[in-house]
Design an enzyme around this catalytic site. Structure first.
Site, PDB file in Angstrom:
ATOM      1  CD  GLU A 131      -2.847  -1.389   0.163  1.00  0.00           C
ATOM      2  OE1 GLU A 131      -3.077  -0.324  -0.319  1.00  0.00           O
ATOM      3  OE2 GLU A 131      -3.095  -2.443  -0.008  1.00  0.00           O
TER       4      GLU A 131
ATOM      5  CG  HIS B  93      -7.533  -0.634  -0.889  1.00  0.00           C
ATOM      6  ND1 HIS B  93      -7.090  -1.013  -2.044  1.00  0.00           N
ATOM      7  CD2 HIS B  93      -9.211  -0.782  -1.565  1.00  0.00           C
ATOM      8  CE1 HIS B  93      -7.762  -0.884  -3.078  1.00  0.00           C
ATOM      9  NE2 HIS B  93      -9.094  -0.744  -2.754  1.00  0.00           N
TER      10      HIS B  93
END
Length: 257
Positions: A51, A204
């Site tokens: 990420e 995510h």
């Protein structure tokens, strides 16, 4: 001295200066087995899903910076503080706070820890290259963006050498499309659910995404897909991935992954 057998092998008429082909001439050439032997199957995949910093409508300078560095063979997770402040978009998308990032080690430390972890798994050599004494292995990501764009760009921006084990990887998104004849629609979560699996955790988050990607890869193997070779690699001359025509790396928007 004339060879009567050679005379008999000569072609008739105007082609008499040539001899007829022998069995040796028309026999198939011996294959070069070193090149023709099929590659052995990959013994392991180290599934990763970074990420990184992002914001809506704003370019991240000098590059997007990785804020979560997960890998799944056995559990591992690392994160570190980028020099830029996290945007509200990044905090909301990844579920990570500024305090977590501020308290994390820097990228050089995380890479050292990660390579030590790979060594403990018997996957990396002391020089940072691959240890394949127990079988071939490869990194695996969902698209080329994690290693080929974001990691390469950040290391380049901060003058850090790319560890030798990161020379190639498997793009599972590409192989998923090839195996199931179904173009991924809606990202990783939709593809996991298309296979009848439940997406576990908050999308995510790096480790959550890596675990779900690993489950997808295992499902592909159970469905008969054989992982044998990487789909993308780094050009040693430029330090960037082969086939990347963009002049600028690391400009990916996390919403497009």
């Amino acid at each position: 001295q004339d060879d009567p057998a050679a005379e008999r092998r000569r072609l008739p008429g105007p082609w008499s200066f040539m001899r007829a082909p022998t069995q040796k001439d028309i026999a198939p050439k011996r294959r070069r087995l070193a090149f023709d032997r099929p590659l052995p199957d990959l013994a392991a995949l180290v599934v990763m899903d970074f990420e990184w910093t992002a914001d809506k409508g704003r370019r991240m300078l000098p590059c997007c910076e990785i804020i979560q560095f997960p890998a799944v063979v056995v559990r591992f997770k690392g994160s570190w503080a980028p020099s830029t402040v996290l945007s509200a978009f990044s905090r909301e998308l990844c579920g990570i706070s500024q305090a977590q990032v501020d308290a994390a080690p820097d990228l050089r430390q995380v890479l050292r820890s990660f390579l030590a972890w790979l060594q403990a798994q018997g996957l990396a050599a002391p020089d940072g290259g691959k240890d394949e004494s127990s079988g071939r292995w490869c990194f695996a990501t969902w698209t080329d963006a994690d290693i080929g764009n974001t990691l390469v760009a950040q290391l380049e921006a901060y003058n850090i050498d790319l560890p030798r084990c990161f020379t190639d990887w498997v793009d599972l998104k590409q192989l998923y499309r090839r195996h199931y004849k179904h173009g991924p629609q809606g990202g990783l979560q939709k593809c996991v659910e298309y296979l009848g699996l439940k997406f576990e955790g908050r999308a995510h988050n790096g480790l959550v995404d890596a675990r779900n990607t690993a489950r997808l890869a295992a499902h592909m193997a159970r469905d008969g897909f054989v992982f044998r070779r990487p789909t993308r690699s780094i050009d040693p001359r430029s330090g960037r991935m082969f086939g990347d025509r963009r002049a600028r790396l690391g400009a990916g928007d996390a919403t497009q992954r």
